[in-house]
Design an enzyme around this catalytic site. Structure first.
Site, PDB file in Angstrom:
ATOM      1  N   ASP C  18       0.855  -1.196   0.000  1.00 16.76           N
ATOM      2  CA  ASP C  18       0.000   0.000   0.000  1.00 16.76           C
ATOM      3  C   ASP C  18       0.892   1.248   0.000  1.00 16.76           C
ATOM      4  O   ASP C  18       0.624   2.237  -0.687  1.00 16.76           O
ATOM      5  CB  ASP C  18      -0.884   0.090   1.256  1.00 16.76           C
ATOM      6  CG  ASP C  18      -1.678  -1.161   1.534  1.00 16.76           C
ATOM      7  OD1 ASP C  18      -1.057  -2.182   1.887  1.00 16.76           O
ATOM      8  OD2 ASP C  18      -2.899  -1.111   1.398  1.00 16.76           O
ATOM      9  N   ASN C 169      -8.226  -9.298   0.947  1.00 20.84           N
ATOM     10  CA  ASN C 169      -9.007  -8.058   0.966  1.00 20.84           C
ATOM     11  C   ASN C 169     -10.500  -8.333   0.837  1.00 20.84           C
ATOM     12  O   ASN C 169     -11.325  -7.660   1.449  1.00 20.84           O
ATOM     13  CB  ASN C 169      -8.577  -7.107  -0.160  1.00 20.84           C
ATOM     14  CG  ASN C 169      -7.260  -6.418   0.154  1.00 20.84           C
ATOM     15  OD1 ASN C 169      -6.805  -6.409   1.304  1.00 20.84           O
ATOM     16  ND2 ASN C 169      -6.632  -5.838  -0.863  1.00 20.84           N
ATOM     17  N   HIS C 242       1.445  -6.402  -4.715  1.00 25.35           N
ATOM     18  CA  HIS C 242       0.024  -6.386  -5.086  1.00 25.35           C
ATOM     19  C   HIS C 242      -0.507  -4.996  -5.415  1.00 25.35           C
ATOM     20  O   HIS C 242      -0.933  -4.723  -6.532  1.00 25.35           O
ATOM     21  CB  HIS C 242      -0.827  -6.969  -3.952  1.00 25.35           C
ATOM     22  CG  HIS C 242      -0.449  -8.339  -3.504  1.00 25.35           C
ATOM     23  ND1 HIS C 242      -0.632  -9.455  -4.269  1.00 25.35           N
ATOM     24  CD2 HIS C 242       0.093  -8.774  -2.333  1.00 25.35           C
ATOM     25  CE1 HIS C 242      -0.229 -10.526  -3.593  1.00 25.35           C
ATOM     26  NE2 HIS C 242       0.216 -10.144  -2.427  1.00 25.35           N
ATOM     27  N   ASP C 243      -0.537  -4.122  -4.396  1.00 23.38           N
ATOM     28  CA  ASP C 243      -1.300  -2.872  -4.501  1.00 23.38           C
ATOM     29  C   ASP C 243      -0.859  -1.915  -5.606  1.00 23.38           C
ATOM     30  O   ASP C 243      -1.701  -1.295  -6.250  1.00 23.38           O
ATOM     31  CB  ASP C 243      -1.314  -2.151  -3.148  1.00 23.38           C
ATOM     32  CG  ASP C 243      -1.953  -2.992  -2.051  1.00 23.38           C
ATOM     33  OD1 ASP C 243      -1.610  -2.808  -0.875  1.00 23.38           O
ATOM     34  OD2 ASP C 243      -2.796  -3.852  -2.394  1.00 23.38           O
TER      35      ASP C 243
END
Lengths: 321, 308, 313
Positions: C18, C169, C242-243
């Site tokens: 993130d 998530n 990922h983010d």
């Protein structure tokens, strides 16, 4: 004097309930919050404002809330209360106006501001309360208790074979409230019609009693009886004899004048979110100890099983006089 | 002469029901088929044989059936009826033997070869459901099923919303409900209230000084403890005998409702709950005759008569 | 072709990846980061919010950071999982004492306000559980007209990483995800299917270290720690990033091939709870509602990450 928040999906019996609460000298209503349910949110707000005018009291702020359930599609009860929720009497638009603040924020702000815990009365789906609790979990300690009209005991229901309307409108919201740990008093739907089967527990009005209320000749009484005409027809058709059931007003009596409660019991109530046949059902477990699946049973709700009919009707008459 | 197969998970009240049925002149019991439920199949078959001997009349063949529910894990009710299902009275081993044939095969054989046979079920519906699954055409010959099971308005029979027989195997109950066979349902509600066997009733039974009078009381002693714990009542509740009573003397029924009935099998909270469409929301024809009131006085008389 | 920057709000649970997504979005000339909202995910909301503030402080990013929902809508909050992200949720870098303050507005209200007052559509970028987004949509449905797209990291059309069926998530708040999937606005899903392809090998860390600015230092400190835990727990030699795939997509959509299909979140309380059921073959004729990422240009992705880091020199 205890202070109250009233959350309502204002249709005909909600309107009467609001008038009862607003006119009760023992009760200070801090705010009215509206929710979708019987009618859409705009109509609920309009009818709430109208009810305040009919109550002829100092205005109380009205905050508009959630217009749909958390997850499921919206349903309504227009065929029970009329397209405008008030038996289409063509009332003029209220001159009172709603507040700009969203009900969720208002509930949170008011509860945080007040020094002492507040009592809440819920007359419709529990969406506003549930999402306020989720958004600001700290408000939980500022809620003294919640009195809600909703749910049904085993073998009764209404909207589906096993689920009552207010809960069925938003079972996820109801689950949040029932699991919250806040002291809850629940008035199941059948208690507002057949009570416990005994004569003294009948809270519905017959034709004579309706006429007696009309004979009070006040604007409130006319409003109350005119607005519930569609509901009267619905109840009469459902049961085969003339009667007007007033669930939401009984919640006011239960909350404000508990001496009107004939009997109650505590239970562990959960809301079925899985179904499919039992989605929205209030599953009531009166035992203690551990359930067959290993779950520890902790009673979380006081369920009203019978209300004194005469007492309730006296309260109602007083409010409409 | 009306003919019935009795399917049972024989514990204490099943035993009373079997004796009631066997001793009554109105019906012939063609066979007794056993299932698991209250207890394991080993114990229910044993108790069925004990009860049949105690009836001191004819001996229908006794068959062992399916030993567990269709899909879910078996939950037994030893905490209700005792470890042996008969009040932990340690009754002697019966001499009556079990048939070799599987109960489901026997049910199907009778369904194919007999004109007018009904099935009285006193336990979970696993055997009957298996038979329906295997040969629905043969089972369509069955004239009726009278089942002790389900809740009407009485909560906490077993779980909050479900009664034991149905809850043990709700999938089986669903198969039976959807089978098209005429079903009469005798819910748990009927064995509480005026039909409860009180201390006075038990003293009356004991006053007969008969084997059966003593048995009716003694085999139910764990059930008395269960009712004390669960409902704070000093009573014997006899659900299975109420079901048999309805078959033996149909005039005992004071009130019943024909209603379209379904069952919840997916929800963990409501698994096994019978869903009655009293308001006709589904627009379907009734598939169940739900018995909601019986003549309590006559019921008790029938129990006393069978005990003498 | 409009030169207007794409407005976005990042809704996140920092979280190592993130943090890198924030870093990339804050300075890129194509993007206008309006604010950061935090969601309870890997760690408590307090730690997550502090992490977001730490990242903003060290990178000199000046946007509101608003704290959001402290728990999912329906499910119980997942147990804090310190194995991947450490005790703080952002273990690795050493941050200076925090002087930045969290914005007074609740994340949900910030999202609503931003959408209603913006004269331009806004893209929402959830990289954690979607509780804030769902609440905002439900509380103020009028924001839907102002939402350009919801580009999220989550889900998988193949197997999950928390249960065989579900990615973290989504399963953290499946009901919230269901609300997003059915909201009617364009939804773009960066699922595990593509994020598992962008593994941050030690060679990538070495490459970014050479840039030698505050963003590269942060990147390296974060990814060195992240790779250690990913190796220990999953056996990867490089942790999947990922983010940032969401931001890379917004910067250069050609990097990621998506396919529009019908997709729904399983909220039926069975074994597959939290699964993103993606109808890749069009077996049902339900309305196609999600652009599901199918392929990523791995080299192009790392080039984009590098470009963003270089913007901090």
């Amino acid at each position: 004097m205890p202070k109250y928040l009233i959350d309502t999906d204002t249709a005909s019996d909600d309107a009467i309930a609001l008038i009862m609460a607003l006119r009760d000298p023992s009760c200070e209503v801090l705010a009215i919050t509206t929710v979708f349910g019987n009618v859409d949110i705009e109509t609920a707000t309009k009818n709430a404002l109208l009810s305040i005018e009919m109550a002829e009291v100092l205005p109380v702020p009205v905050y508009q809330g959630m217009d749909r359930p958390i997850l499921r599609p919206r349903i309504d009860a227009l065929d029970i209360h009329g397209q405008d929720g008030l038996s289409q009497q063509n009332y003029p638009n209220p001159s009172l106006k709603k507040e700009a603040e969203h009900a969720l924020n208002a509930i949170i702000r008011i509860l945080r501001q007040e020094k002492e815990p507040i009592r809440i009365i819920c007359l419709g789906p529990l969406t506003n309360i549930a999402l306020a609790l989720r958004k600001a979990p700290d408000i939980q300690t500022k809620i003294q208790d919640i009195t809600l009209m909703g749910g049904a005991q085993l073998g009764y229901a209404g909207y589906t074979e096993v689920a009552e309307f207010n809960i069925f409108c938003d079972p996820e919201a109801a689950a949040i409230v029932f699991n919250s740990g806040i002291p809850l008093t629940m008035i199941p739907l059948e208690v507002c019609s057949i009570g416990n089967g005994k004569v003294e527990a009948i809270t519905s009005l017959n034709a004579k009693e309706i006429a007696a209320l009309r004979a009070l000749h006040t604007q409130r009484a006319q409003f109350a009886m005119n607005s519930t005409q569609t509901l009267y027809a619905f109840c009469s058709k459902l049961t085969g004899f003339k009667n007007l059931q007033l669930p939401d007003p009984t919640a006011i009596t239960v909350a404000l004048r508990p001496q009107g409660i004939l009997s109650s019991y505590t239970a562990y109530v959960q809301v079925d979110l899985v179904g499919p046949l039992t989605y929205g059902q209030t599953v009531i477990n009166v035992r203690g100890g551990t359930a067959l699946d290993g779950q520890v049973i902790r009673h979380n709700v006081k369920i009203i099983s019978a209300i004194d009919g005469a007492f309730f009707k006296a309260h109602l008459t007083e409010s409409l006089s | 002469m009306r003919t019935y197969i009795i399917d049972t998970d024989t514990a204490s009240d099943d035993a009373v029901a079997l004796i009631l049925a066997l001793r009554h002149k109105e019906i012939t019991v063609l066979a007794i088929t056993c299932t698991a439920g209250n207890l394991s199949i080993a114990k229910t078959t044993r108790n069925a044989r004990i009860a049949t001997e105690l009836a001191q009349t004819y001996h229908p063949p006794i068959y062992a059936g399916v030993d567990r529910p269709l899909i879910r894990v078996l939950s037994v009710g030893e905490h209700v009826h005792g470890k042996d299902g008969l009040g932990d009275m340690n009754y002697p081993e019966p001499s009556l033997q079990l048939e070799d044939e599987h109960a489901v095969d026997a049910i199907l054989r009778f369904a194919r070869t007999h004109q007018d046979v009904g099935i009285i079920t006193l336990g979970p519906l696993t055997n009957v459901a298996m038979a329906i699954l295997e040969d629905p055409k043969a089972m369509s010959n069955i004239t009726e099923i009278i089942a002790m099971g389900g809740q009407y308005r009485m909560p906490n029979g077993c779980t909050a919303n479900a009664e034991f027989n149905i809850w043990v195997d709700a999938e089986a109950a669903k198969i039976v409900l959807e089978s098209g066979i005429h079903i009469t349902l005798v819910p748990l509600d009927l064995c509480y209230g005026e039909t409860e066997i009180t201390k006075a009733d038990r003293d009356h039974l004991k006053s007969f000084k008969t084997v059966r009078g003593d048995f009716f009381v003694d085999c139910n002693r764990r059930l008395i403890e269960y009712n004390q714990r669960s409902y704070d009542k000093d009573i014997i509740s006899l659900p299975d005998p109420t079901c048999v009573a309805v078959v033996l003397e149909p005039s005992i029924v004071l009130h019943s409702i024909d209603v379209y009935t379904r069952i919840e099998v997916k929800s963990p909270l409501s698994y096994g709950e019978l869903i009655y469409d009293f308001d006709g929301l589904q627009g379907q024809k009734p598939n169940v005759r739900l018995i909601t009131e019986i003549d309590a006085l006559r019921f008790k008389e029938m129990i006393f008569e069978a005990a003498k | 072709m409009s030169e207007q920057r794409r407005r976005l709000i990042i809704d996140c649970d920092p979280g190592h990846d993130d943090a890198i997504a924030i870093m990339m979005a804050a300075r890129h000339p194509k993007l206008e980061l309006l604010g950061i909202t935090t969601a309870r995910g890997n760690q408590t909301i307090e730690k997550i919010t502090k992490n977001a503030l730490d990242v903003c402080q060290v990178l000199d990013i000046h946007v509101p950071v608003c704290m959001g929902m402290t728990r999912p809508l329906m499910a119980e909050p997942r147990l804090v999982e310190a194995r991947i992200h450490g005790e703080t949720g952002l273990d690795g870098p050493k941050f200076a004492p925090l002087t930045r303050k969290v914005d007074a507005r609740h994340a949900v209200d910030f999202i609503i306000e931003s959408c209603l007052t913006s004269d331009q559509p806004i893209t929402l970028c959830p990289t954690g559980p979607m509780t804030n987004i769902a609440m905002a949509i439900r509380k103020e449905p009028r924001i839907l007209d102002k939402i350009e797209a919801i580009v999220f990291m989550g889900g998988s059309y193949q197997h999950g990483n928390v249960t065989p069926a579900a990615e973290f998530n989504i399963i953290a708040d499946a009901e919230a995800a269901a609300i997003v999937f059915t909201c009617g606005r364009p939804v773009v899903m960066m699922g595990l299917d593509i994020t598992r392809q962008v593994l941050c090998y030690p060679s990538i860390i070495e490459r970014m270290a050479k840039i030698d600015n505050k963003a590269s230092h942060l990147f390296c400190d974060l990814m060195t720690f992240f790779n250690k835990t990913q190796k220990a727990v999953f056996g990867w030699d490089g942790g999947p990033l990922h983010d940032p795939t969401t931001i890379a997509y917004l910067i250069d959509p050609s990097l990621i091939t998506t396919k529009l299909m019908f997709a729904e979140v399983d909220i039926t309380h069975g074994q597959s709870y939290g699964r993103t059921n993606c109808d890749i073959f069009g077996l049902s004729d339900a309305q196609k509602n999600v652009h599901v990422a199918m392929k990523i240009d791995v080299e192009g992705f790392w080039n984009t990450v590098e470009t963003c880091i270089r913007l901090y020199s």
